[in-house]
Motif scaffolding. Structure first.
Motif, mmCIF file in Angstrom:
data_model
loop_
_atom_site.group_PDB
_atom_site.id
_atom_site.type_symbol
_atom_site.label_atom_id
_atom_site.label_comp_id
_atom_site.label_asym_id
_atom_site.label_seq_id
_atom_site.Cartn_x
_atom_site.Cartn_y
_atom_site.Cartn_z
ATOM 1 N N ARG A 86 69.320 59.049 33.280
ATOM 2 C CA ARG A 86 67.649 59.229 33.147
ATOM 3 C C ARG A 86 67.766 58.450 31.818
ATOM 4 N NH1 ARG A 86 65.535 64.206 35.217
ATOM 5 N NH2 ARG A 86 63.741 63.727 33.787
ATOM 6 N N LEU A 87 68.605 58.916 30.723
ATOM 7 C CA LEU A 87 68.144 58.331 29.543
ATOM 8 C C LEU A 87 68.243 56.599 29.657
ATOM 9 C CD1 LEU A 87 70.134 60.462 27.150
ATOM 10 C CD2 LEU A 87 67.826 60.282 27.176
ATOM 11 N N THR A 88 69.064 56.197 30.323
ATOM 12 C CA THR A 88 69.386 54.841 30.496
ATOM 13 C C THR A 88 67.988 54.283 31.159
ATOM 14 O OG1 THR A 88 71.545 55.031 30.770
ATOM 15 C CG2 THR A 88 70.560 52.949 31.506
ATOM 16 N N GLU A 89 67.344 54.850 32.221
ATOM 17 C CA GLU A 89 65.913 54.352 32.823
ATOM 18 C C GLU A 89 64.717 54.548 31.854
ATOM 19 O OE1 GLU A 89 66.081 56.684 36.347
ATOM 20 O OE2 GLU A 89 67.515 55.528 37.367
ATOM 21 N N GLU A 90 64.955 55.948 31.284
ATOM 22 C CA GLU A 90 63.379 56.176 30.653
ATOM 23 C C GLU A 90 63.675 55.874 29.097
ATOM 24 O OE1 GLU A 90 63.031 60.292 31.449
ATOM 25 O OE2 GLU A 90 63.369 60.121 33.518
ATOM 26 N N HIS A 91 64.515 56.023 28.447
ATOM 27 C CA HIS A 91 64.715 55.574 27.138
ATOM 28 C C HIS A 91 65.833 54.689 26.784
ATOM 29 C CE1 HIS A 91 62.043 59.013 26.006
ATOM 30 N NE2 HIS A 91 62.564 59.586 27.044
ATOM 31 N N PRO A 92 65.915 53.423 27.314
ATOM 32 C CA PRO A 92 67.023 52.537 27.018
ATOM 33 C C PRO A 92 67.507 52.374 25.824
ATOM 34 C CG PRO A 92 64.960 51.336 27.843
ATOM 35 C CD PRO A 92 64.633 52.892 27.997
ATOM 36 N N GLU A 93 66.476 52.458 24.836
ATOM 37 C CA GLU A 93 66.721 52.027 23.380
ATOM 38 C C GLU A 93 67.748 53.281 22.839
ATOM 39 O OE1 GLU A 93 63.571 55.382 23.330
ATOM 40 O OE2 GLU A 93 64.112 53.490 24.533
ATOM 41 N N VAL A 94 68.065 54.326 23.593
ATOM 42 C CA VAL A 94 68.852 55.455 23.075
ATOM 43 C C VAL A 94 70.298 55.208 23.857
ATOM 44 C CG1 VAL A 94 69.262 58.022 22.986
ATOM 45 C CG2 VAL A 94 67.041 57.050 22.901
ATOM 46 N N ALA A 95 71.343 55.116 22.807
ATOM 47 C CA ALA A 95 72.775 54.787 23.008
ATOM 48 C C ALA A 95 73.299 56.264 23.422
ATOM 49 C CB ALA A 95 73.541 54.064 22.025
ATOM 50 N N VAL A 96 74.169 56.283 24.557
ATOM 51 C CA VAL A 96 75.010 57.502 25.109
ATOM 52 C C VAL A 96 76.546 57.251 24.550
ATOM 53 C CG1 VAL A 96 75.726 59.036 26.801
ATOM 54 C CG2 VAL A 96 73.138 58.077 26.612
ATOM 55 N N VAL A 97 77.137 58.297 23.984
ATOM 56 C CA VAL A 97 78.420 58.145 23.835
ATOM 57 C C VAL A 97 79.061 59.450 24.318
ATOM 58 C CG1 VAL A 97 80.430 58.223 22.156
ATOM 59 C CG2 VAL A 97 78.513 56.806 21.663
#
Length: 226
Positions: free
Chosen positions: A77-88
């Motif tokens: 969901r983050l990748t789709e909606e907030h691509p500027e936020v990186a996930v580790v």
């Protein structure tokens, strides 16, 4: 790996873990870093999405197994909606399915909970800078998975030869990435500095349209370098 810069704005981080006994100490310890500010702690994926929507957030440190919405779905969901936020991803699970699902969902880094505070902080900085960081165990499992080629794994890009402008040194660096070596070990093996390794990697990724370190492993294998 990217290191803190004097006077730079602090990276805004959300720590997500369903166990308060893990989440709260981790947030407190990361907050000791000069360049990291933990802006929220979340117990599940829905809380992560709410924290990011309230923003601003640079990086989410994501557990995988959480109630309501798990870390993989939250990452997607983050990748789709907030691509500027990186996930580790920071998890106890290093099985093939968990690794591939998280990376396919868009995670930029994958660490196990054996990682130390400085390793986690470095991964956060790297992810914020657009780099990918994988735990050594995760790199080894990913390498083995790509080599054995289970149906769940993305197929190696056998039809994508390396561009002709890749230099011999860049090929050497790619081969060592394919073996699961981190930048420091690559520098030691090639007798060059870590900064030079990073330059080669940046050039290599740009020339070959490589997305991240996991993609680099696949490309190395497809090119017969590992």
């Amino acid at each position: 790996m990217t290191e803190p810069t004097q006077g730079a704005a602090r990276l805004k981080v959300v720590v997500a873990d369903d166990q308060a006994a893990v989440r709260e100490p981790l947030a407190a310890v990361l907050g000791l870093s000069d360049d990291i500010e933990v802006v929220a702690a979340a117990a599940d994926g829905t809380e992560v999405l709410a924290a990011v929507a309230a923003g601003p957030v640079d990086v989410v440190l994501m557990d995988l197994r959480m109630p309501v919405m798990d870390g993989t779905e939250a990452t997607r969901r983050l990748t789709e909606e907030h691509p500027e936020v990186a996930v580790v991803v920071l998890t106890t699970f290093a099985d093939d399915d968990s690794i591939l699902a998280a990376l396919s969902a868009g995670a930029r880094g994958y660490l196990t909970k054996n990682a130390g505070r400085q390793d986690i902080a470095r991964a956060i900085r790297a992810a914020a800078a657009g780099q990918s960081v994988l735990d050594r165990e995760v790199q080894a499992r990913l390498l083995a998975t790509v080599r054995t080629g289970p149906a769940a794994a993305p197929a190696p890009a056998a039809s994508q030869p390396l561009p002709g402008d890749i230099t011999p040194r860049e090929r050497e660096v790619l081969a060592l990435i394919g073996q699961g070596l981190p930048n420091r070990a690559i520098a030691q093996q090639l007798f060059i500095s870590e900064a030079t390794v990073k330059t080669h990697i940046n050039n290599l990724f740009a020339k070959a349209d490589i997305r991240d370190r996991a993609d680099a492993v696949r490309r190395a294998i497809a090119a017969g370098l590992s």
